[in-house]
Design an enzyme around this catalytic site. Structure first.
Site, PDB file in Angstrom:
ATOM      1  N   LYS A  83       0.834  -1.214   0.000  1.00 28.99           N
ATOM      2  CA  LYS A  83       0.000   0.000   0.000  1.00 28.99           C
ATOM      3  C   LYS A  83       0.865   1.259   0.000  1.00 28.99           C
ATOM      4  O   LYS A  83       0.630   2.181  -0.772  1.00 28.99           O
ATOM      5  CB  LYS A  83      -0.928   0.043   1.246  1.00 28.99           C
ATOM      6  CG  LYS A  83      -1.869  -1.143   1.374  1.00 28.99           C
ATOM      7  CD  LYS A  83      -2.808  -0.967   2.567  1.00 28.99           C
ATOM      8  CE  LYS A  83      -2.125  -0.949   3.934  1.00 28.99           C
ATOM      9  NZ  LYS A  83      -1.474  -2.205   4.319  1.00 28.99           N
ATOM     10  N   ARG A 100      12.531  -8.005   3.612  1.00 27.57           N
ATOM     11  CA  ARG A 100      12.644  -6.573   3.889  1.00 27.57           C
ATOM     12  C   ARG A 100      13.549  -6.348   5.105  1.00 27.57           C
ATOM     13  O   ARG A 100      14.420  -5.487   5.096  1.00 27.57           O
ATOM     14  CB  ARG A 100      11.237  -6.038   4.166  1.00 27.57           C
ATOM     15  CG  ARG A 100      11.091  -4.554   4.193  1.00 27.57           C
ATOM     16  CD  ARG A 100       9.621  -4.164   4.100  1.00 27.57           C
ATOM     17  NE  ARG A 100       8.826  -4.629   5.230  1.00 27.57           N
ATOM     18  CZ  ARG A 100       7.599  -5.128   5.150  1.00 27.57           C
ATOM     19  NH1 ARG A 100       7.028  -5.266   3.971  1.00 27.57           N
ATOM     20  NH2 ARG A 100       6.951  -5.509   6.223  1.00 27.57           N
ATOM     21  N   ARG A 145      11.856  -2.400  11.405  1.00 24.85           N
ATOM     22  CA  ARG A 145      10.719  -1.944  12.204  1.00 24.85           C
ATOM     23  C   ARG A 145      10.509  -2.892  13.361  1.00 24.85           C
ATOM     24  O   ARG A 145      10.622  -4.110  13.212  1.00 24.85           O
ATOM     25  CB  ARG A 145       9.451  -1.962  11.329  1.00 24.85           C
ATOM     26  CG  ARG A 145       9.168  -0.663  10.647  1.00 24.85           C
ATOM     27  CD  ARG A 145       8.045  -0.798   9.646  1.00 24.85           C
ATOM     28  NE  ARG A 145       6.776  -1.237  10.229  1.00 24.85           N
ATOM     29  CZ  ARG A 145       5.600  -1.068   9.625  1.00 24.85           C
ATOM     30  NH1 ARG A 145       5.531  -0.484   8.449  1.00 24.85           N
ATOM     31  NH2 ARG A 145       4.496  -1.500  10.189  1.00 24.85           N
ATOM     32  N   ARG A 163      -0.403  -9.064  13.164  1.00 26.30           N
ATOM     33  CA  ARG A 163      -0.921  -8.007  12.279  1.00 26.30           C
ATOM     34  C   ARG A 163      -1.797  -8.614  11.184  1.00 26.30           C
ATOM     35  O   ARG A 163      -2.814  -8.037  10.811  1.00 26.30           O
ATOM     36  CB  ARG A 163       0.254  -7.220  11.671  1.00 26.30           C
ATOM     37  CG  ARG A 163       0.922  -6.296  12.683  1.00 26.30           C
ATOM     38  CD  ARG A 163       2.345  -5.908  12.284  1.00 26.30           C
ATOM     39  NE  ARG A 163       2.435  -5.126  11.087  1.00 26.30           N
ATOM     40  CZ  ARG A 163       3.568  -4.968  10.381  1.00 26.30           C
ATOM     41  NH1 ARG A 163       4.698  -5.548  10.774  1.00 26.30           N
ATOM     42  NH2 ARG A 163       3.575  -4.229   9.306  1.00 26.30           N
TER      43      ARG A 163
HETATM   44  P1  AMP Z   1       1.224   0.203   9.195  1.00 22.82           P
HETATM   45  O1  AMP Z   1       2.449   1.003   8.992  1.00 22.82           O
HETATM   46  O2  AMP Z   1       0.024   0.735   8.422  1.00 22.82           O
HETATM   47  O3  AMP Z   1       1.432  -1.276   8.937  1.00 22.82           O
HETATM   48  O4  AMP Z   1       0.812   0.355  10.731  1.00 22.82           O
HETATM   49  C1  AMP Z   1       1.698  -0.072  11.758  1.00 22.82           C
HETATM   50  C2  AMP Z   1       0.905  -0.244  13.045  1.00 22.82           C
HETATM   51  O5  AMP Z   1       0.324   1.015  13.432  1.00 22.82           O
HETATM   52  C3  AMP Z   1      -0.273  -1.208  12.961  1.00 22.82           C
HETATM   53  O6  AMP Z   1       0.121  -2.544  13.154  1.00 22.82           O
HETATM   54  C4  AMP Z   1      -1.148  -0.694  14.115  1.00 22.82           C
HETATM   55  O7  AMP Z   1      -0.630  -1.076  15.374  1.00 22.82           O
HETATM   56  C5  AMP Z   1      -0.966   0.811  14.007  1.00 22.82           C
HETATM   57  N1  AMP Z   1      -1.960   1.408  13.094  1.00 22.82           N
HETATM   58  C6  AMP Z   1      -1.720   2.058  11.914  1.00 22.82           C
HETATM   59  N2  AMP Z   1      -2.845   2.479  11.362  1.00 22.82           N
HETATM   60  C7  AMP Z   1      -3.857   2.112  12.205  1.00 22.82           C
HETATM   61  C8  AMP Z   1      -5.270   2.251  12.169  1.00 22.82           C
HETATM   62  N3  AMP Z   1      -5.888   2.861  11.150  1.00 22.82           N
HETATM   63  N4  AMP Z   1      -5.971   1.721  13.208  1.00 22.82           N
HETATM   64  C9  AMP Z   1      -5.366   1.121  14.239  1.00 22.82           C
HETATM   65  N5  AMP Z   1      -4.042   0.931  14.327  1.00 22.82           N
HETATM   66  C10 AMP Z   1      -3.279   1.423  13.309  1.00 22.82           C
END
Ligand code: AMP
Length: 193
Positions: A13, A127, A139, A150
Protein backbone atom coordinates in the site's frame (compact mmCIF):
# COMPACT_ATOMS: atom_id res chain seq x y z
CA UNK A 1 -8.56 12.12 -6.05
CA UNK A 2 -9.75 10.71 -2.74
CA UNK A 3 -8.70 7.13 -2.42
CA UNK A 4 -8.38 4.35 0.14
CA UNK A 5 -5.79 1.61 -0.30
CA UNK A 6 -6.87 -1.53 1.47
CA UNK A 7 -4.77 -4.64 2.04
CA UNK A 8 -2.86 -6.59 4.67
CA UNK A 9 0.51 -5.50 6.07
CA UNK A 10 3.24 -5.79 3.48
CA UNK A 11 0.80 -5.80 0.54
CA UNK A 12 2.48 -2.74 -0.95
CA UNK A 13 0.00 0.00 0.00
CA UNK A 14 2.71 2.47 1.01
CA UNK A 15 4.85 1.76 -2.03
CA UNK A 16 1.94 2.22 -4.41
CA UNK A 17 0.62 5.31 -2.60
CA UNK A 18 4.01 7.00 -3.08
CA UNK A 19 4.02 6.04 -6.77
CA UNK A 20 0.63 7.59 -7.57
CA UNK A 21 0.73 10.66 -5.28
CA UNK A 22 2.08 12.99 -7.96
CA UNK A 23 0.02 11.58 -10.80
CA UNK A 24 -3.19 12.36 -8.96
CA UNK A 25 -1.98 15.43 -7.08
CA UNK A 26 -2.98 13.75 -3.84
CA UNK A 27 -1.07 13.33 -0.59
CA UNK A 28 -0.36 9.96 1.00
CA UNK A 29 -1.83 9.76 4.49
CA UNK A 30 -0.37 6.81 6.39
CA UNK A 31 -1.62 6.41 9.95
CA UNK A 32 1.24 3.95 10.53
CA UNK A 33 3.79 6.65 9.61
CA UNK A 34 1.98 9.23 11.76
CA UNK A 35 1.90 6.87 14.74
CA UNK A 36 5.59 5.94 14.29
CA UNK A 37 6.40 9.68 14.32
CA UNK A 38 4.37 10.06 17.54
CA UNK A 39 6.26 7.12 19.07
CA UNK A 40 9.61 8.59 18.02
CA UNK A 41 8.65 11.95 19.59
CA UNK A 42 7.29 10.14 22.67
CA UNK A 43 4.09 12.22 22.66
CA UNK A 44 1.26 10.99 24.93
CA UNK A 45 -0.36 9.34 21.87
CA UNK A 46 2.97 7.78 20.95
CA UNK A 47 3.47 6.40 24.44
CA UNK A 48 0.01 4.84 24.37
CA UNK A 49 0.41 3.45 20.86
CA UNK A 50 3.94 2.05 21.18
CA UNK A 51 3.27 -1.24 23.03
CA UNK A 52 0.17 -1.92 20.94
CA UNK A 53 2.07 -1.39 17.69
CA UNK A 54 5.04 -3.49 18.80
CA UNK A 55 2.77 -6.42 19.58
CA UNK A 56 0.98 -6.13 16.22
CA UNK A 57 -2.42 -5.05 17.59
CA UNK A 58 -4.58 -2.13 16.49
CA UNK A 59 -4.44 1.26 18.18
CA UNK A 60 -7.91 2.33 19.46
CA UNK A 61 -10.24 3.89 16.89
CA UNK A 62 -10.63 7.21 18.73
CA UNK A 63 -6.86 7.84 18.57
CA UNK A 64 -6.45 7.18 14.84
CA UNK A 65 -9.71 8.90 13.94
CA UNK A 66 -8.54 12.04 15.78
CA UNK A 67 -5.17 11.91 13.98
CA UNK A 68 -6.82 11.59 10.57
CA UNK A 69 -9.44 14.26 11.32
CA UNK A 70 -6.67 16.73 12.05
CA UNK A 71 -4.62 15.67 9.03
CA UNK A 72 -7.55 16.01 6.62
CA UNK A 73 -7.76 19.68 7.60
CA UNK A 74 -4.21 20.47 6.56
CA UNK A 75 -3.65 22.47 3.34
CA UNK A 76 -1.80 19.70 1.49
CA UNK A 77 -4.78 17.34 1.86
CA UNK A 78 -7.25 19.71 0.22
CA UNK A 79 -6.54 18.61 -3.37
CA UNK A 80 -6.95 14.97 -2.55
CA UNK A 81 -5.51 12.13 -0.49
CA UNK A 82 -4.53 8.50 -0.61
CA UNK A 83 -5.32 6.82 2.67
CA UNK A 84 -2.78 4.09 3.41
CA UNK A 85 -3.59 1.97 6.47
CA UNK A 86 -6.78 3.82 7.38
CA UNK A 87 -9.56 2.88 7.90
CA UNK A 88 -8.77 -0.45 9.51
CA UNK A 89 -12.08 -1.14 11.26
CA UNK A 90 -15.73 -0.61 10.37
CA UNK A 91 -15.89 2.01 13.15
CA UNK A 92 -13.05 3.96 11.50
CA UNK A 93 -14.77 3.67 8.10
CA UNK A 94 -17.98 5.05 9.58
CA UNK A 95 -16.09 7.92 11.23
CA UNK A 96 -14.38 8.71 7.91
CA UNK A 97 -17.75 8.66 6.15
CA UNK A 98 -19.09 11.20 8.65
CA UNK A 99 -16.04 13.45 8.25
CA UNK A 100 -16.35 13.44 4.46
CA UNK A 101 -20.12 14.01 4.61
CA UNK A 102 -19.57 17.06 6.79
CA UNK A 103 -17.22 18.45 4.15
CA UNK A 104 -19.56 17.50 1.30
CA UNK A 105 -16.87 15.20 -0.10
CA UNK A 106 -16.96 11.61 -1.29
CA UNK A 107 -14.43 8.90 -2.05
CA UNK A 108 -13.44 8.21 -5.64
CA UNK A 109 -12.53 4.59 -4.97
CA UNK A 110 -11.34 1.96 -2.54
CA UNK A 111 -8.63 -0.24 -4.00
CA UNK A 112 -8.06 -3.59 -2.36
CA UNK A 113 -4.79 -5.44 -2.92
CA UNK A 114 -5.35 -9.19 -2.99
CA UNK A 115 -2.31 -11.12 -1.77
CA UNK A 116 -1.04 -14.49 -0.61
CA UNK A 117 -0.35 -14.44 3.13
CA UNK A 118 2.59 -16.87 3.08
CA UNK A 119 4.22 -14.69 0.43
CA UNK A 120 3.73 -11.64 2.67
CA UNK A 121 5.64 -13.31 5.49
CA UNK A 122 8.52 -14.05 3.08
CA UNK A 123 8.45 -10.44 1.84
CA UNK A 124 8.61 -9.16 5.42
CA UNK A 125 11.62 -11.42 6.17
CA UNK A 126 13.38 -10.21 3.01
CA UNK A 127 12.64 -6.57 3.89
CA UNK A 128 14.17 -7.04 7.34
CA UNK A 129 17.25 -8.81 5.93
CA UNK A 130 17.78 -6.06 3.32
CA UNK A 131 17.37 -3.26 5.87
CA UNK A 132 19.86 -4.86 8.24
CA UNK A 133 22.32 -5.59 5.39
CA UNK A 134 22.14 -1.89 4.47
CA UNK A 135 23.07 -0.98 8.04
CA UNK A 136 19.56 0.10 9.02
CA UNK A 137 17.25 -0.99 11.78
CA UNK A 138 14.17 -3.11 11.07
CA UNK A 139 10.72 -1.94 12.20
CA UNK A 140 10.07 -3.22 15.70
CA UNK A 141 6.84 -4.88 14.51
CA UNK A 142 8.58 -6.61 11.57
CA UNK A 143 9.26 -9.87 13.38
CA UNK A 144 7.44 -13.17 12.73
CA UNK A 145 5.32 -13.05 15.90
CA UNK A 146 4.08 -9.45 15.53
CA UNK A 147 3.67 -9.85 11.81
CA UNK A 148 1.40 -12.89 12.24
CA UNK A 149 -0.62 -10.88 14.74
CA UNK A 150 -0.92 -8.01 12.28
CA UNK A 151 -2.23 -10.46 9.68
CA UNK A 152 -4.81 -11.80 12.15
CA UNK A 153 -5.87 -8.23 13.05
CA UNK A 154 -6.30 -7.57 9.33
CA UNK A 155 -8.38 -10.69 8.74
CA UNK A 156 -10.62 -10.13 11.74
CA UNK A 157 -11.00 -6.35 11.86
CA UNK A 158 -10.06 -4.89 8.47
CA UNK A 159 -11.12 -7.51 5.90
CA UNK A 160 -14.83 -6.78 6.64
CA UNK A 161 -14.24 -3.40 4.97
CA UNK A 162 -14.21 -5.19 1.58
CA UNK A 163 -17.91 -5.91 2.02
CA UNK A 164 -18.54 -2.53 3.62
CA UNK A 165 -17.25 -0.69 0.55
CA UNK A 166 -18.32 -3.46 -1.86
CA UNK A 167 -22.01 -2.94 -1.13
CA UNK A 168 -21.53 0.78 -1.69
CA UNK A 169 -20.12 -0.04 -5.14
CA UNK A 170 -16.80 1.65 -4.34
CA UNK A 171 -14.49 -1.37 -4.14
CA UNK A 172 -12.01 -2.31 -6.86
CA UNK A 173 -9.60 -5.24 -6.55
CA UNK A 174 -6.03 -5.36 -7.78
CA UNK A 175 -3.71 -8.38 -7.77
CA UNK A 176 -1.04 -7.26 -5.29
CA UNK A 177 1.25 -10.21 -6.10
CA UNK A 178 2.25 -8.83 -9.51
CA UNK A 179 5.55 -7.01 -9.77
CA UNK A 180 5.61 -3.41 -8.55
CA UNK A 181 5.18 -1.76 -11.98
CA UNK A 182 2.31 -4.09 -12.90
CA UNK A 183 0.53 -3.31 -9.63
CA UNK A 184 0.85 0.43 -10.33
CA UNK A 185 -0.52 -0.08 -13.86
CA UNK A 186 -3.43 -2.10 -12.49
CA UNK A 187 -4.20 0.62 -9.94
CA UNK A 188 -4.26 3.26 -12.68
CA UNK A 189 -6.49 1.05 -14.84
CA UNK A 190 -8.83 0.46 -11.89
CA UNK A 191 -9.09 4.20 -11.35
CA UNK A 192 -9.40 5.24 -14.94
CA UNK A 193 -10.60 2.15 -16.79
P1 AMP B 1 1.22 0.20 9.19
O1 AMP B 1 2.45 1.00 8.99
O2 AMP B 1 0.02 0.73 8.42
O3 AMP B 1 1.43 -1.28 8.94
O4 AMP B 1 0.81 0.36 10.73
C1 AMP B 1 1.70 -0.07 11.76
C2 AMP B 1 0.90 -0.24 13.05
O5 AMP B 1 0.32 1.01 13.43
C3 AMP B 1 -0.27 -1.21 12.96
O6 AMP B 1 0.12 -2.54 13.15
C4 AMP B 1 -1.15 -0.69 14.12
O7 AMP B 1 -0.63 -1.08 15.37
C5 AMP B 1 -0.97 0.81 14.01
N1 AMP B 1 -1.96 1.41 13.09
C6 AMP B 1 -1.72 2.06 11.91
N2 AMP B 1 -2.85 2.48 11.36
C7 AMP B 1 -3.86 2.11 12.21
C8 AMP B 1 -5.27 2.25 12.17
N3 AMP B 1 -5.89 2.86 11.15
N4 AMP B 1 -5.97 1.72 13.21
C9 AMP B 1 -5.37 1.12 14.24
N5 AMP B 1 -4.04 0.93 14.33
C10 AMP B 1 -3.28 1.42 13.31
Amino acid sequence: MRLILLGPPGAGKGTQAKRIEQKYNAVQLSTGDMLRAAVAAQTPVGQQAQPIMESGGLVPDEIVVAIIAERLESPDAQNGFILDGFPRTVGQAEALGRMLDEKGLSLDAVIEFTVDEDELVKRMENRVAETIAAGGQARSDDNPESFRKRLVAYREQTAPLSDYYGVKGQLKSVDGMQDIDEVTASVVTALEG
